[in-house]
Design a protein around this motif. Structure first.
Motif, PDB file in Angstrom:
ATOM      1  N   ILE A 139      -8.535 -17.696   6.972  1.00 42.11           N
ATOM      2  CA  ILE A 139      -7.199 -17.773   6.374  1.00 42.11           C
ATOM      3  C   ILE A 139      -6.211 -17.054   7.287  1.00 42.11           C
ATOM      4  N   TYR A 140      -5.242 -17.791   7.810  1.00 41.25           N
ATOM      5  CA  TYR A 140      -4.244 -17.156   8.676  1.00 41.25           C
ATOM      6  C   TYR A 140      -2.914 -16.929   7.974  1.00 41.25           C
ATOM      7  N   ARG A 141      -2.723 -17.536   6.808  1.00 39.64           N
ATOM      8  CA  ARG A 141      -1.521 -17.285   6.012  1.00 39.64           C
ATOM      9  C   ARG A 141      -1.916 -17.385   4.541  1.00 39.64           C
ATOM     10  N   GLN A 142      -1.622 -16.344   3.785  1.00 39.08           N
ATOM     11  CA  GLN A 142      -1.924 -16.346   2.360  1.00 39.08           C
ATOM     12  C   GLN A 142      -0.891 -17.193   1.615  1.00 39.08           C
ATOM     13  N   PRO A 143      -1.276 -17.795   0.500  1.00 45.34           N
ATOM     14  CA  PRO A 143      -0.310 -18.608  -0.265  1.00 45.34           C
ATOM     15  C   PRO A 143       0.710 -17.735  -0.992  1.00 45.34           C
ATOM     16  N   VAL A 144       1.941 -18.236  -1.068  1.00 45.86           N
ATOM     17  CA  VAL A 144       3.010 -17.464  -1.726  1.00 45.86           C
ATOM     18  C   VAL A 144       3.727 -18.275  -2.803  1.00 45.86           C
ATOM     19  N   ASN A 145       3.165 -19.424  -3.178  1.00 49.49           N
ATOM     20  CA  ASN A 145       3.718 -20.202  -4.290  1.00 49.49           C
ATOM     21  C   ASN A 145       2.630 -21.145  -4.810  1.00 49.49           C
ATOM     22  N   VAL A 146       2.962 -21.877  -5.863  1.00 39.23           N
ATOM     23  CA  VAL A 146       1.972 -22.745  -6.510  1.00 39.23           C
ATOM     24  C   VAL A 146       1.475 -23.826  -5.559  1.00 39.23           C
ATOM     25  N   ARG A 147       2.391 -24.495  -4.860  1.00 39.14           N
ATOM     26  CA  ARG A 147       1.996 -25.576  -3.952  1.00 39.14           C
ATOM     27  C   ARG A 147       1.028 -25.076  -2.883  1.00 39.14           C
ATOM     28  N   GLN A 148       1.335 -23.931  -2.305  1.00 38.13           N
ATOM     29  CA  GLN A 148       0.466 -23.379  -1.262  1.00 38.13           C
ATOM     30  C   GLN A 148      -0.887 -22.962  -1.824  1.00 38.13           C
ATOM     31  N   THR A 149      -0.885 -22.435  -3.031  1.00 32.98           N
ATOM     32  CA  THR A 149      -2.149 -22.033  -3.656  1.00 32.98           C
ATOM     33  C   THR A 149      -3.028 -23.251  -3.900  1.00 32.98           C
ATOM     34  N   GLU A 150      -2.426 -24.348  -4.344  1.00 26.15           N
ATOM     35  CA  GLU A 150      -3.181 -25.593  -4.520  1.00 26.15           C
ATOM     36  C   GLU A 150      -3.810 -26.025  -3.203  1.00 26.15           C
ATOM     37  N   HIS A 208      -2.435 -22.800   6.256  1.00 23.30           N
ATOM     38  CA  HIS A 208      -3.154 -21.602   5.819  1.00 23.30           C
ATOM     39  C   HIS A 208      -4.512 -21.390   6.483  1.00 23.30           C
ATOM     40  N   ILE A 209      -5.135 -22.447   6.941  1.00 20.95           N
ATOM     41  CA  ILE A 209      -6.494 -22.356   7.479  1.00 20.95           C
ATOM     42  C   ILE A 209      -6.494 -22.698   8.964  1.00 20.95           C
ATOM     43  N   CYS A 210      -7.214 -21.892   9.716  1.00 19.23           N
ATOM     44  CA  CYS A 210      -7.438 -22.146  11.147  1.00 19.23           C
ATOM     45  C   CYS A 210      -8.940 -22.093  11.412  1.00 19.23           C
ATOM     46  N   TYR A 211      -9.304 -22.491  12.636  1.00 19.92           N
ATOM     47  CA  TYR A 211     -10.697 -22.488  13.060  1.00 19.92           C
ATOM     48  C   TYR A 211     -10.855 -21.577  14.269  1.00 19.92           C
ATOM     49  N   ASP A 212     -12.009 -20.898  14.336  1.00 22.30           N
ATOM     50  CA  ASP A 212     -12.281 -20.107  15.530  1.00 22.30           C
ATOM     51  C   ASP A 212     -13.222 -20.879  16.451  1.00 22.30           C
ATOM     52  N   ASP A 213     -13.637 -20.246  17.530  1.00 24.76           N
ATOM     53  CA  ASP A 213     -14.506 -20.888  18.517  1.00 24.76           C
ATOM     54  C   ASP A 213     -15.766 -20.062  18.747  1.00 24.76           C
TER      55      ASP A 213
END
Length: 199
Positions: free
Chosen positions: A76-87, A60-65
Motif C-alpha cells: 500500500i503506497y497511499r491509504q484511502p481517504v474517502n469512500v470511493r478510495q476505500t472501495e 493505492h497499490i504498487c508492486y516491488d521487485d
C-alpha cells in the motif's frame, strides 16, 4: 482538506457484503509487512506474485521487485481517504490469493514507528524512482521469460504507480501522516483548526 479520515467503518461494511469472513480477506502478518507500506490501517505482508491489485486500486497499490525477474510483492503506497478510495483498496486486497493484506495497522503503528518510517522516506523514494525507470523501459533482457513484449503494458502501468508514489512522498504524504499521528494518539479524526503532531 480533511487531515485524517478513518476508512475502517466503510471497509467493514464492504467486507460484510462480500459474504466472506474478514479473516479470510485480511490475514496478512505484520511481521512480514513490506517496508514500503505507508503507515496507516492497511498494509500488505507477503502476497502472491500475480501483481493484480492495481487493477482495482491503481492509486493505492504498487508492486516491488524483491523476487527478481520482474516479480515481487504488493504493498500500500497511499491509504484511502474517502469512500470511493476505500472501495478500491478493499477490492484490490480481496483479489490477493494468499490473503496477504491486513487492516489492523492502527493497532500496530506507533508514533515512534511512523516517525521512523518518515525519516527513512529517502530510501523509499530512491527505490521507487529506480524501479520506475527500469519497469518503464521498453526492453528488459535481464528478466528472462518476463521480458516479453506482451507484459510491457503491465510493467509500464506499475512504473506509473512507482512515479506516483515518489510524487506523493514529495507532496501529500506528510499531511496525511500528521493526521494519522493525531488519530493514533486520540482515536478520533481531527477537528478543523486543531493542531496536528509534527513528524
Amino acid at each position: 482538506m480533511i487531515s485524517y479520515w478513518d476508512p475502517l467503518p466503510t471497509a467493514r461494511r464492504l467486507v460484510e457484503g462480500l459474504g466472506r469472513p474478514a479473516g479470510e480477506v485480511f490475514a496478512g502478518r505484520w511481521e512480514q509487512r513490506n517496508w514500503r507500506n505507508v503507515p496507516g490501517p492497511f498494509y500488505a505482508g507477503e502476497t502472491d506474485s500475480l501483481a493484480i491489485g492495481r487493477l482495482d486500486a491503481p492509486e493505492h497499490i504498487c508492486y516491488d521487485d524483491d523476487l527478481g525477474d520482474g516479480f515481487g510483492f504488493e504493498f500500500i503506497y497511499r491509504q484511502p481517504v474517502n469512500v470511493r478510495q476505500t472501495e478500491a483498496v478493499v477490492n484490490g486486497c480481496r483479489l490477493e490469493l494468499y490473503s496477504g493484506y491486513n487492516w489492523d495497522g492502527d493497532d500496530r503503528w506507533t508514533a515512534g514507528t511512523v516517525r521512523e518510517w518518515w525519516r527513512d522516506r529517502g530510501r523509499v523514494r530512491e527505490w521507487a524512482l529506480a524501479i520506475a525507470a527500469d519497469w518503464g523501459a521498453d526492453t528488459h533482457p535481464h528478466w528472462g521469460y518476463n521480458a516479453g513484449s506482451r507484459f510491457l503494458g503491465h510493467y509500464h502501468d506499475a512504473a506509473r504507480g512507482h512515479r506516483d508514489f515518489a510524487a506523493y512522498l514529495d507532496d501529500g504524504l506528510e499531511a496525511y501522516l500528521r493526521g494519522y499521528l493525531f488519530w493514533l494518539d486520540q482515536r478520533r479524526e481531527p477537528r478543523a483548526g486543531e493542531a496536528l503532531p509534527r513528524l
